[in-house]
Design a protein around this motif. Structure first.
Motif, mmCIF file in Angstrom:
data_model
loop_
_atom_site.group_PDB
_atom_site.id
_atom_site.type_symbol
_atom_site.label_atom_id
_atom_site.label_comp_id
_atom_site.label_asym_id
_atom_site.label_seq_id
_atom_site.Cartn_x
_atom_site.Cartn_y
_atom_site.Cartn_z
ATOM 1 N N GLU A 355 -61.696 34.949 4.378
ATOM 2 C CA GLU A 355 -62.869 34.140 4.033
ATOM 3 C C GLU A 355 -62.464 32.688 3.720
ATOM 4 N N LEU A 356 -61.760 32.086 4.674
ATOM 5 C CA LEU A 356 -61.272 30.720 4.526
ATOM 6 C C LEU A 356 -61.962 29.800 5.512
ATOM 7 N N GLY A 357 -61.885 28.496 5.240
ATOM 8 C CA GLY A 357 -62.253 27.480 6.211
ATOM 9 C C GLY A 357 -60.996 27.013 6.906
ATOM 10 N N ILE A 358 -61.134 26.410 8.078
ATOM 11 C CA ILE A 358 -59.955 26.037 8.858
ATOM 12 C C ILE A 358 -59.126 24.963 8.153
ATOM 13 N N ARG A 359 -59.762 24.192 7.253
ATOM 14 C CA ARG A 359 -59.019 23.178 6.503
ATOM 15 C C ARG A 359 -58.254 23.787 5.326
ATOM 16 N N ASP A 360 -58.449 25.074 5.090
ATOM 17 C CA ASP A 360 -57.725 25.743 4.012
ATOM 18 C C ASP A 360 -56.357 26.256 4.461
ATOM 19 N N ILE A 361 -56.130 26.308 5.770
ATOM 20 C CA ILE A 361 -54.878 26.908 6.246
ATOM 21 C C ILE A 361 -53.748 25.881 6.277
ATOM 22 N N TYR A 362 -52.516 26.380 6.208
ATOM 23 C CA TYR A 362 -51.324 25.521 6.171
ATOM 24 C C TYR A 362 -51.005 24.951 7.558
ATOM 25 N N VAL A 363 -51.275 25.732 8.591
ATOM 26 C CA VAL A 363 -50.914 25.337 9.961
ATOM 27 C C VAL A 363 -51.873 24.254 10.456
ATOM 28 N N ASN A 364 -51.363 23.022 10.592
ATOM 29 C CA ASN A 364 -52.215 21.937 11.082
ATOM 30 C C ASN A 364 -52.208 21.893 12.605
ATOM 31 N N GLU A 365 -52.935 20.943 13.151
ATOM 32 C CA GLU A 365 -53.120 20.872 14.607
ATOM 33 C C GLU A 365 -51.796 20.684 15.352
ATOM 34 N N LYS A 366 -50.928 19.802 14.854
ATOM 35 C CA LYS A 366 -49.642 19.540 15.516
ATOM 36 C C LYS A 366 -48.764 20.782 15.495
ATOM 37 N N MET A 367 -48.748 21.503 14.381
ATOM 38 C CA MET A 367 -47.956 22.734 14.299
ATOM 39 C C MET A 367 -48.426 23.755 15.329
ATOM 40 N N LEU A 368 -49.743 23.911 15.457
ATOM 41 C CA LEU A 368 -50.274 24.879 16.421
ATOM 42 C C LEU A 368 -49.908 24.490 17.840
ATOM 43 N N VAL A 369 -50.058 23.209 18.170
ATOM 44 C CA VAL A 369 -49.739 22.754 19.527
ATOM 45 C C VAL A 369 -48.261 22.966 19.838
ATOM 46 N N ASP A 370 -47.384 22.678 18.884
ATOM 47 C CA ASP A 370 -45.947 22.886 19.105
ATOM 48 C C ASP A 370 -45.648 24.358 19.370
ATOM 49 N N LEU A 371 -46.334 25.244 18.665
ATOM 50 C CA LEU A 371 -46.141 26.675 18.883
ATOM 51 C C LEU A 371 -46.618 27.082 20.269
ATOM 52 N N ILE A 372 -47.799 26.595 20.659
ATOM 53 C CA ILE A 372 -48.339 26.943 21.984
ATOM 54 C C ILE A 372 -47.408 26.459 23.085
ATOM 55 N N LYS A 373 -46.866 25.271 22.916
ATOM 56 C CA LYS A 373 -45.946 24.729 23.924
ATOM 57 C C LYS A 373 -44.673 25.567 24.008
ATOM 58 N N ALA A 374 -44.210 26.088 22.870
ATOM 59 C CA ALA A 374 -43.031 26.958 22.883
ATOM 60 C C ALA A 374 -43.302 28.223 23.687
ATOM 61 N N VAL A 375 -44.531 28.719 23.640
ATOM 62 C CA VAL A 375 -44.915 29.888 24.435
ATOM 63 C C VAL A 375 -45.028 29.510 25.907
ATOM 64 N N GLU A 376 -45.671 28.379 26.180
ATOM 65 C CA GLU A 376 -45.946 28.004 27.570
ATOM 66 C C GLU A 376 -44.689 27.573 28.325
ATOM 67 N N ASP A 377 -43.675 27.069 27.603
ATOM 68 C CA ASP A 377 -42.436 26.719 28.309
ATOM 69 C C ASP A 377 -41.428 27.873 28.294
ATOM 70 N N PRO A 399 -44.337 26.845 12.097
ATOM 71 C CA PRO A 399 -44.026 27.778 13.190
ATOM 72 C C PRO A 399 -42.701 27.502 13.892
ATOM 73 N N THR A 400 -42.412 26.252 14.199
ATOM 74 C CA THR A 400 -41.162 25.953 14.916
ATOM 75 C C THR A 400 -39.935 26.266 14.060
ATOM 76 N N GLU A 401 -40.073 26.147 12.737
ATOM 77 C CA GLU A 401 -38.964 26.497 11.847
ATOM 78 C C GLU A 401 -38.731 28.005 11.838
ATOM 79 N N ILE A 402 -39.829 28.775 11.925
ATOM 80 C CA ILE A 402 -39.694 30.234 12.001
ATOM 81 C C ILE A 402 -38.938 30.616 13.264
ATOM 82 N N ILE A 403 -39.291 29.974 14.382
ATOM 83 C CA ILE A 403 -38.631 30.256 15.660
ATOM 84 C C ILE A 403 -37.138 29.948 15.566
ATOM 85 N N LYS A 404 -36.803 28.816 14.973
ATOM 86 C CA LYS A 404 -35.414 28.386 14.871
ATOM 87 C C LYS A 404 -34.625 29.312 13.953
#
Length: 473
Positions: A355-377, A399-404
């Protein structure tokens, strides 16, 4: 065959610090009669003063609904006696409201429809009545709260269209941030006008008004009952009486209150204590420029420019902040469909669960995009990507730190994959025989690969290699 004709009068309280004509607090309170002023209670000699912020919000709604805004506005007195109206009249707008001749575009069942707006006006809300058996109590907290009333033309022809309009209008209130528009707090209420007419008739049937419905679901139930009631009367040769009814939530029926009161009975005249207000063009232009892209416009942009389905676009625009999050992601150069899938999937699931709003989450737009790019490449697999995003959301990690730190990678090397493919085939001879007999069980082998590699194998490449090896004679 009869045609359904529906018009709505929607009341929505505007957000402001004080009430529309007084210094009384405009805030929701469960303590009765705690937000009052002498103006709200109609004391002798009181003088109302217009709240500029409330007027600005009403004008913003007028412009958002494509209305014509007059050069000056006038307030009027609507005279009638009712326990929730201490002055014996309501300050409202009749002759020069904040907007006329507007419209709102909606989409119902995949079809665009224009709902015409007769007018939108600003007025003071009334007190609320609490009924207890054989007596009632009055709570004046609501009295004087700025109330915007949107009056449609009778242009809706089904229950779904009426509900679609209410949902779309509520989103305009929310997108423009003029109101919370919460039915549970009494901030958004609706009067429904409905009539039935013969399919080829030139005149509308007799109109019945259902007053003060406080939820969209009750609007649906009231309309369905009233359509059934009026249809049965007409089928039996009877006539519909022009009247005002109320919806009874216990019996789920509409109940007659009184014969319809015409506007002339209210004895409207110009409010003598509030002078006409000339609207400054620069101020109007400033308000207009502050209106964000609205839901209907955004859906069409997402479909036409970004290639999204209507379903995905509707999820993204349900909340303005979700739409802004999506659009910010696009500024980092990512495929719109990919972003939509990740937001509407993992992220929306997380928001709904907690029951959160999207501004309540830790993952910002840049973090999400970096994760998606890691999947797509092909740095990591889709399965790994989802696991990373779940972990990032729940543990508030990058996310990228988790991957590393987890040393994640996706196995894409052909030789490494083919060695694994041959091993899995040799370990599952009974399943190979089933495949050879015509069973479509390729997914079984891919599943074994993902299990063996803990999700690191490229499933598409693995599937192709399994087919090549299994099809060998």
């Amino acid at each position: 065959m009869r045609k359904i004709v529906i018009g709505l009068e929607v009341h929505c309280e505007a957000r402001s610090l004080s009430k529309v004509f007084s210094t009384g607090k405009n805030e929701y309170s469960l303590e009765p009669n705690s937000n009052l002023s002498v103006v709200d209670l109609g004391f002798p000699g009181i003088m109302p003063v217009i709240n500029k912020e409330a007027l600005r919000k009403a004008l913003m709604m007028s412009l958002a609904l494509n209305c014509e805004v007059p050069e000056k506005i006038i307030f009027d007195r609507k005279n009638y006696f009712y326990p929730d109206l201490p002055k014996g009249y309501q300050i409202t707008q009749m002759h020069k409201p904040v907007g006329i001749n507007g419209y709102l575009m909606i989409n119902v069942d995949g079809v665009d429809k224009r709902v015409d707006i007769h007018d939108i006006h600003l007025e003071e809300d009334t007190a609320s009545l609490d009924h207890f058996g054989n007596y009632s109590l009055i709570d004046y907290n609501r009295s004087g709260i700025p109330l915007m009333e949107v009056v449609t033309e009778p242009t809706m022809n089904s229950v779904n269209e009426a509900l679609g309009f209410l949902e779309a209008l509520r989103k305009v209130f929310l997108y423009c941030e003029v109101s919370e528009a919460r039915s549970d707090k009494g901030q958004m209420r609706c009067d429904v006008n409905i009539s039935l007419m013969e399919e080829n008739a030139k005149e509308f049937g007799t109109k019945v008004e259902i007053k003060n419905i406080n939820s969209f679901n009750n609007v649906k139930l009231a309309l369905e009952y009233e359509i059934k009631r009026q249809t049965e009367i007409l089928d039996n040769g009877g006539k519909i009486i022009q009247e005002t009814r109320r919806f009874d939530v216990d019996s789920l029926t509409t109940i007659s209150m009184r014969n319809k009161v015409e506007a002339v009975d209210y004895k409207y005249f110009i409010e003598p204590n509030i002078p006409a207000i000339k609207l400054d063009k620069a101020w109007i232009d400033e308000i207009k420029a502050s209106i964000p892209k609205l839901q209907f416009e955004r859906v069409n942009i997402y479909m036409k420019e970004y290639g999204l389905s209507r379903y995905d676009a509707n999820i993204l625009v349900k909340e303005k902040e979700n739409a802004l999050y999506f659009e910010k992601c696009l500024t980092y150069g990512i495929n719109p469909k990919s972003v939509a899938n990740w937001i509407n999937g993992v992220i929306m699931g997380h928001l709904n669960k907690y029951e959160l709003g999207i501004r309540d989450i830790y993952v910002n737009e840049k973090m999400l995009v970096d994760l998606i790019k890691a999947v797509e490449d092909s740095t990591i697999s889709v399965k790994q990507g989802k696991e990373v995003l779940y972990k990032a959301l729940t543990e508030e990690l990058v996310p990228t730190e988790i991957i590393k730190q987890s040393n994640m990678r996706q196995i894409t090397d052909d030789d490494e994959l083919r060695t694994l493919v041959i091993e899995i085939i040799n370990d599952n001879k009974p399943m190979v025989d089933k495949y050879k007999s015509g069973k479509n069980i390729l997914d079984f082998f891919v599943g074994q690969m993902m299990k063996k590699t803990k999700g690191q194998a490229n499933p598409s490449k693995a599937s192709q290699m399994f087919k090549e090896e299994l099809d060998k004679s």
